[in-house]
Motif scaffolding. Sequence first.
Motif, short mmCIF file in Angstrom:
data_model
loop_
_atom_site.label_atom_id
_atom_site.label_comp_id
_atom_site.label_asym_id
_atom_site.label_seq_id
_atom_site.Cartn_x
_atom_site.Cartn_y
_atom_site.Cartn_z
N ASP A 108 0.83 -1.20 0.00
CA ASP A 108 0.00 0.00 0.00
C ASP A 108 0.87 1.25 0.00
OD1 ASP A 108 -2.55 1.32 0.21
OD2 ASP A 108 -1.96 1.84 2.26
N LYS A 156 -12.00 -5.74 1.15
CA LYS A 156 -10.97 -4.74 0.80
C LYS A 156 -10.62 -4.84 -0.68
CE LYS A 156 -8.86 -3.58 5.14
NZ LYS A 156 -7.92 -4.02 6.13
N TYR A 185 -2.69 -2.66 -9.67
CA TYR A 185 -3.92 -2.88 -8.90
C TYR A 185 -4.26 -4.37 -8.83
CZ TYR A 185 -5.19 1.90 -7.90
OH TYR A 185 -5.22 3.15 -7.37
N LEU A 226 -11.07 -1.86 -3.34
CA LEU A 226 -9.98 -1.43 -4.21
C LEU A 226 -10.43 -1.40 -5.67
CD1 LEU A 226 -7.16 -0.70 -3.31
CD2 LEU A 226 -6.41 -2.98 -3.94
#
Length: 542
Positions: free
Chosen positions: A173, A206, A191, A210
């Motif tokens: 991150d 999560k 990604y 994203l």
Amino acid sequence: MALFIACGESSSPVHIQILRFLYQTFDSIKLNVARIFSNSRTCSDDDNLPCTLNDIMSYVGDQCRSKTRHWFSNKDSDNEGNPQAVFNALDLILKENLDRLKTMRDTGPVRCTLETDYRRHVAVIRDLCLGGKIGTALWLRRKMIQKGTVPDVLTHNYLVNELCKIGDLEKADHVIREMSEMRPSPNCATYNAFITGYCRVNELDKALHLFSTMANNGIRPNRVTHNILVHALCKKGLLGDAVKFLGEVLADDDGKATSDVITSTILMDSYFKNGDKFQALALWNDMFQKNIQTDIVAYNVLINGFCLNGDISSAFAYFCQMLKRGFLPDVITYNTLLNCLCKQGKLDEASHFYGVLSKTGVAPDQISYKTIIQGLCIHGDIVKAREFLLSMLEKSVVPEPHIWNVIIDGYGRCGDLSNAFSIRDLMLSFGVSSNVFTFNALILAETRGASCNLGHIHLALQLYDEMLRRGITPDIITYTELIKGHCARGNMKEAEEVFAKIQTLGLAIDHIPFRILKKRYRRMKESDKARDIHQKWLLRNK
DNA sequence: CTAGGGTTAG
């Protein structure tokens, strides 16, 4: 000089060749190391730094080893030199050179053009990532940035991917944030790697979040993104959600709903696992209608699907179809069918199929052996199982612990204690350590002996002590076996003590220990105590 | 091998 010392005084052809090889390969390695050090004049505050030197050394060492191995394999004569001695010599030389390079670092940088410098550094980062030396890779990245050269997005993706692979999503991150704030901007692959990381640690929400932020950052999710999430949803048992998700994202795609073989494979697998072979087959047929080129993985999923259904003839029918269409089965295809035959108790056919497997040039792997050896053990053919084990050893394949354990367990279950122990000793002699399963198999063998031949429970207890001495943590199976052993001898006090111990340790307990105790008390006409155990069981399930 | 699918499991 050092080389001559390290290799001894002999100057046999093999040593001369080693010399030549070393001087050829060493320059490129030196260059890499030099380049790393030339940039490290200031000390980094990176918390990964302490391992840096070791990492570089092992990285260089690995490269050297693999090259040496390759070199050895190309020679078929003069090959009786001791490779370990050569590696030791290599390590020694590497250490000396690293020391020299350290001095070089203080006296001045290695001259090189900026461009080659960049390319080499980027290549080193990539190799470090692939070699799992992420700390060093991150450090080198920082050094490059401090020098004003920023690695490209591809190199960053290697870093992000490796961080996600080891589960360090916080650092991933951080890197991605830096990319977004400075450069290079993350792309779809960045990604995707990050999303995969979240899926891998079961943080699907999560991952989905994203995914939803991608568009805001100007990145269009691609087919890979969709597949990652579809796969994660399916794996969580949310096949319906996966289909819904796919429908939504494909609808957003301006009707350009081109599905691909991987998406179909994921869904097909999931349908089969949910017992819906009709939907799975519908997808398979749909693939042909849409002219999507199938591949070996799709065939493997199909074959496995029928195996799960117990429909072995359909599985083989599709196996033949894939051969006819020119798809060469791989080891997974064979293992799938082998497993199916073994599960159905068709050991003769499995053995025959194994013979076919090895003749078609598909090398059996540990799973192949595990499957057939386990099948043979379960169906009582321990002799043949042992032959398979020995055939592995003849091929210089060291079986993984599980395979040894299956054979030890097989001998234990048929009461052959001496063979159980001799296989254990053979296992140790091959450098494979016993684990909790090994001990459980041996304890089971002993307690089984104890039940018909009263008096051997102390041998099981000895094994239990040995286990603790070796630092192997007993599990619920171990304790259950001990309870069984004590009950068999009528040592109810000891049995209850072990039973209490399970509860003190807070081990996940199933109904088996309760059942063993209850049964024994009933047989002893101790109905009060039997009822007591039953009460405990009911209390547990509240 | 910049990112996505398949086989084992006392």
